[in-house]
Structure formats: structure tokens, C-alpha cells
Scaffold this active site. Structure first.
Site, PDB file in Angstrom:
ATOM      1  N   HIS A  64       0.856  -1.195   0.000  1.00 50.35           N
ATOM      2  CA  HIS A  64       0.000   0.000   0.000  1.00 50.35           C
ATOM      3  C   HIS A  64       0.889   1.241   0.000  1.00 50.35           C
ATOM      4  O   HIS A  64       1.943   1.247   0.621  1.00 50.35           O
ATOM      5  CB  HIS A  64      -0.895   0.014   1.256  1.00 50.35           C
ATOM      6  CG  HIS A  64      -2.079   0.910   1.108  1.00 50.35           C
ATOM      7  ND1 HIS A  64      -2.000   2.265   1.332  1.00 50.35           N
ATOM      8  CD2 HIS A  64      -3.349   0.650   0.745  1.00 50.35           C
ATOM      9  CE1 HIS A  64      -3.185   2.807   1.115  1.00 50.35           C
ATOM     10  NE2 HIS A  64      -4.020   1.858   0.753  1.00 50.35           N
ATOM     11  N   ASP A  85      -8.025  -5.230  -0.099  1.00 43.17           N
ATOM     12  CA  ASP A  85      -8.493  -6.102  -1.185  1.00 43.17           C
ATOM     13  C   ASP A  85      -8.163  -7.567  -0.979  1.00 43.17           C
ATOM     14  O   ASP A  85      -8.628  -8.413  -1.747  1.00 43.17           O
ATOM     15  CB  ASP A  85      -7.886  -5.616  -2.514  1.00 43.17           C
ATOM     16  CG  ASP A  85      -8.459  -4.273  -2.907  1.00 43.17           C
ATOM     17  OD1 ASP A  85      -7.691  -3.318  -3.073  1.00 43.17           O
ATOM     18  OD2 ASP A  85      -9.695  -4.173  -2.988  1.00 43.17           O
TER      19      ASP A  85
END
Ligand code: SDX
Length: 435
Positions: free
Chosen positions: A313, A370
Site C-alpha cells: 500500500h 483487497d
């Protein structure tokens, strides 16, 4: 509080004699890093800052969401995602994102009623779906239909008029689930289901996805709660790629339906909201635990474009707090539904092995939102191509809240970045006969 400044020493590679050291204001927020205000840099020194991907750039001032990537903290208007996911509802979070405060009981009831009575689409919008192939990706359909709403709702296009901004906000929050469900039903060749006003936001969405005109559909409370929590966890996330796309489109004065269609287009990429779909395909490709080491090595190899989808991320250099909630929720939903999905075991083993690997630890690549969401969507009976569409349904609240905030911010200007030009200097055209 005294204004802070920092100095930028003379640019050694900038021969312009007038370039002396420069004092730039430092602006402080309530939480998180301060910013160097470079707005006058070009005007005063004819130099740009350079930050492809905006890794160190604050594009705006915002009060909506705060992320501490090192701590793995996510706040919406000051409330932690963990508390909101466990105690709130998606509509209440949407109200919070829009208005800055949690609603009173009466405020919530009024907001929920407004949304409920905007879930229907203009009957002619239904014809748009007929133009798509049945195997069109649901997000392709959503982008087309959401953008087309601007050709129907002319009384909520004027972004200078707050009442029209409010009406567009209600229409988008209410109609995006209807459009997402219709995209799914169209792909199956099944009849569209009209919204039911007696159902909750999540219950109505499930009814439109899985109900049939030929029989009554009982909303399972476990699935209803799981869906509502999934929407909360996807609601907003600071200035991510799709939100920045909505803000950029909105900064030119584009209408709200066009702005959200642009946001959905950006979300679709596998590096962003398309990752949840890519995680499922990756887990299927890995197949079983014996293959995990091979794929971890592939993900580490600079020669191989393969990345471990659902990991890493830009901001979180710790566990994504949403992934932590989803990991727990995944176990619970599968258990309550009595589903023994080998892909969950595979995902847990993949996470375990990746987080024991030096490469992932050194680069601080943890599971993100996700990684587990797709497994829950799958358990709820959602087909993989719909995963990003569901992400878009959840993120609609955040996109609208950020769009509203941008339009109400007196500092907002049309977004127009510059560049570091590395092309040709001026040269003379040569007619083709002489080339
Ligand atoms: C979302 O911004 C948001 O807030 C997004 C989001 C939201 O709610 O809006 O949180 C939702 O988009 C989550 C992210 C979903 N995407 C994925 O899961 C796709 C896989 N992840 C990556 O592609 C990547 O981690 C990103 C895109 C998420 C972040 O990319 P960055 O910040 O640009 O980091 P990077 O590509 O510069 O990577 C840093 C290093 C690189 O190695 P080096 O060049 O330094 O040697 O880490 C490596 C990368 O190669 N790396 C990975 C990796 N992710 C980064 N290596 C293997 N597998 C991965 N998944």
C-alpha cells in the site's frame, strides 16, 4: 501560533543568479505530517517541485479521513474504522462523511428516507443496459450508466447551487447500488429487480442482486450485516487514486455524475480497486499451498511483473486496519454460512508465508483491504467480476463527500500540474520530400 518556515538552499544546478535560499511556510494539520506550502514557488523562483505519483504531495486540505500509515490507523471524521465497522451502518457513515457529525435519530431517519426514495432510476435509463454485450464487465456498464445520469437529472447539475449539489449527492448514493445490481442482472440475462422501500440499504442491494419477481426473497440478516460492513470498509480512504480523479474532474466544474464515472474508471485498475478481483484470480492460479513459495519468489523477482495482489500500500506500512476487520469477518461469515472455502485456507497460508519473508517485511508489504474482501464477496454469492463494482458502491459515499468538500473549499482551483520537460528543443519543420 508562530508561522514556521524552512529554507531551501540555493539550487546548485540552477545557475540563475537570483536563486538564493528561499523561506517557505510550513502549514500544520490537526494530525499527521505538516506540509511545505509551495504555491508561490514557481511565481517567485521559476522552479517546480517534482513528485510523480504524489508520494510526498498533499493535494488539498481535508477534514474527512485521516490515515496513519505507520500505525495502521484509519479515522473518518475522527472515528476509528474499527468502531464504525462494528457499531455503525453504511448510511450512517455516509451521513458522517457528508456532514462531519454522526446523525441524531431523527436526522438519520430523514436521511434514510431521502435515500430510499431516490433508489429508482428514470425508466428510460434501463435502455442503456441493452446497448452492452451480456459479457461486458460490470464496471464498464456502471461507468457508462452513471455518466449518462447527467443526461436525465438536469435539475442537479449546477455545482454552484448547494441545493443541486445536495440533490445530486442523494441521487448518486441512492442509485449507484441500483445500477450495480442491474449490471449484474443484465450480465446473467435475468430480469432487473426494482428497489424495495421496506428494506435496509444493504438489504435492498441484496434483493436487487439476488431476488426474483417470481418469488419472495428473504434477506439473510448475516449476509445483510456482512454486506453493510463491507460497504463501510470501502467508504472512503483519503486522497487515493480514484478520489483524486473525482476531485480533479470536479475542479474543472464537471457535473457530479461525470465526476463519479471518472472515479469508477480510475478505481477499475488492478493496482487500485481492481485488486480484489485480481486476488481471487491469483489464488485460483496459485491453486494450493505447495505453490505458494514459487509465487512469493515470482513476486520478489524484478524480472517478473507478477505482484502479490492484495499486498502492499502506498500509505500503510503496517497492516491495513480494514484488512484486519475483513480477516475476522471472513472467518465469521464462512462459519455462519457453513462454507468451507479452500481459498480461505490458501489465503491465510499465503499471508503467513509472505509475512515471514524478509522481502515483504523489509518493504513493509502487508495485506490491504483487497486481500480478504473478495473471499467474503465470494461467500456472499457475488461473482468475481462484480467485486470492483461492489468496491465502487461502497466508495460512492467517499467520492461524494470529497467532491462536496472540494467545492466548498475556497482554496480549490482547477487542478493543473506542470512537468519536467525532457523533449526536443525548438527545431525547424522538414517537408516530407526532404526527409
Ligand atoms: C487499494 O491509495 C489507497 O488508499 C488505495 C485503497 C483505497 O481504499 O482507496 O487502499 C485501495 O487500491 C489498495 C491497493 C490494492 N492494490 C493491490 O493490492 C495491488 C498490489 N499492490 C501493489 O501494486 C502496490 O503495493 C500498490 C500499488 C498498492 C502501492 O504501490 P506503491 O506505493 O507505488 O509502491 P511501489 O510500487 O513503489 O512498491 C514499493 C516496492 C517496489 O519494490 P522496489 O522497486 O522498491 O524494489 O514494493 C514492491 C515494489 O516492487 N511491491 C511489491 C508489491 N507491492 C509493492 N512487490 C510484490 N508484491 C506487491 N504486491
Amino acid at each position: 501560533m508562530a508561522q514556521e518556515f524552512i529554507g531551501i538552499d540555493e539550487m546548485v544546478n540552477n545557475p540563475q543568479p537570483e536563486t538564493k535560499s528561499l523561506r517557505l511556510p510550513v502549514l500544520k494539520g490537526t494530525l499527521g505530517p505538516s506540509v511545505v506550502d509551495v504555491r508561490d514557488l514557481y511565481k517567485s523562483k521559476k522552479i517546480f517541485t517534482y513528485d510523480p505519483g504524489y508520494t510526498s504531495t498533499a493535494s488539498c486540505t481535508s477534514k474527512i479521513t485521516f490515515i496513519d500509515g505507520e500505525q495502521g490507523q484509519l479515522l473518518h471524521r475522527g472515528y476509528s474504522i474499527e468502531e464504525l465497522a462494528s457499531q455503525s451502518t453504511y448510511l450512517e457513515v455516509a451521513y458522517l462523511l457528508f456532514n462531519g457529525e454522526l446523525p441524531t435519530k431523527d436526522e438519520y431517519a430523514a436521511f434514510e428516507k431521502e435515500i430510499t426514495y431516490h433508489t429508482l432510476l428514470h425508466e428510460q435509463v434501463i435502455h442503456f443496459f441493452r446497448g452492452f454485450r451480456r459479457d461486458a464487465h460490470p464496471v464498464a456498464v456502471m461507468i457508462g450508466v452513471v455518466g449518462a445520469l447527467s443526461s436525465f437529472y438536469h435539475d442537479s447539475l449546477d455545482i454552484q447551487d448547494k441545493a443541486q449539489r445536495d440533490l445530486a449527492s442523494l441521487r448518486l448514493l441512492a442509485k449507484v447500488p441500483t445500477i450495480a445490481a442491474m449490471a449484474f442482472r443484465y450480465s446473467q440475462g435475468h430480469p432487473f429487480m426494482y428497489p424495495q422501500n421496506n428494506l435496509s440499504y444493504a438489504g435492498n442491494f441484496l434483493h436487487m442482486l439476488f431476488g426474483y419477481p417470481t418469488e419472495s426473497y428473504e434477506v439473510d440478516p448475516v449476509i445483510e450485516r456482512a454486506m453493510d460492513q463491507l460497504l463501510i470498509l470501502h467508504a472512503d480512504h483519503e486522497q487515493n487514486a480514484s478520489t483524486s480523479t473525482v476531485r480533479m474532474a470536479g475542479s474543472s466544474g464537471a457535473n457530479p455524475f461525470a465526476c463519479l464515472a471518472a472515479g469508477m474508471a480510475s478505481l477499475w485498475g488492478p493496482a487500485h480497486g481492481g485488486a480484489n478481483e485480481a486476488v481471487l484470480y491469483m489464488l485460483h492460479e496459485i491453486g494450493d499451498k505447495s505453490q505458494i513459495p514459487k509465487y512469493i519468489e515470482k513476486a520478489k523477482s524484478k524480472k517478473d511483473p507478477f505482484r502479490l495482489m492484495g499486498f502492499g500500500h502506498r500509505v500503510y506500512k503496517n497492516y491495513d486496519p480494514r484488512a484486519a476487520v475483513l480477516r475476522e469477518s471472513c472467518h465469521k461469515v464462512l462459519e455462519v454460512l457453513g462454507i468451507d472455502d479452500p481459498l480461505l485456507e490458501l489465503a491465510l497460508e499465503l499471508e503467513k508465508m509472505a509475512l515471514e519473508d524478509e522481502y515483504f517485511l523489509e518493504k513493509k508489504l502487508f495485506p490491504n483491504v483487497d486481500f480478504y474482501s473478495g473471499l467474503i464477496f465470494k461467500a456472499l454469492g457475488i461473482p468475481t467480476p462484480m467485486f470492483t463494482a461492489l468496491f465502487a458502491v461502497g466508495r460512492t459515499a467517499g467520492w461524494i463527500a470529497q467532491w462536496r468538500e472540494m467545492l466548498e473549499d475556497p482554496e480549490t482551483k482547477i487542478g493543473r500540474p506542470r512537468q519536467l520537460y525532457k523533449g526536443e528543443k525548438l527545431r525547424t519543420y522538414v517537408p516530407i520530400v526532404k526527409r
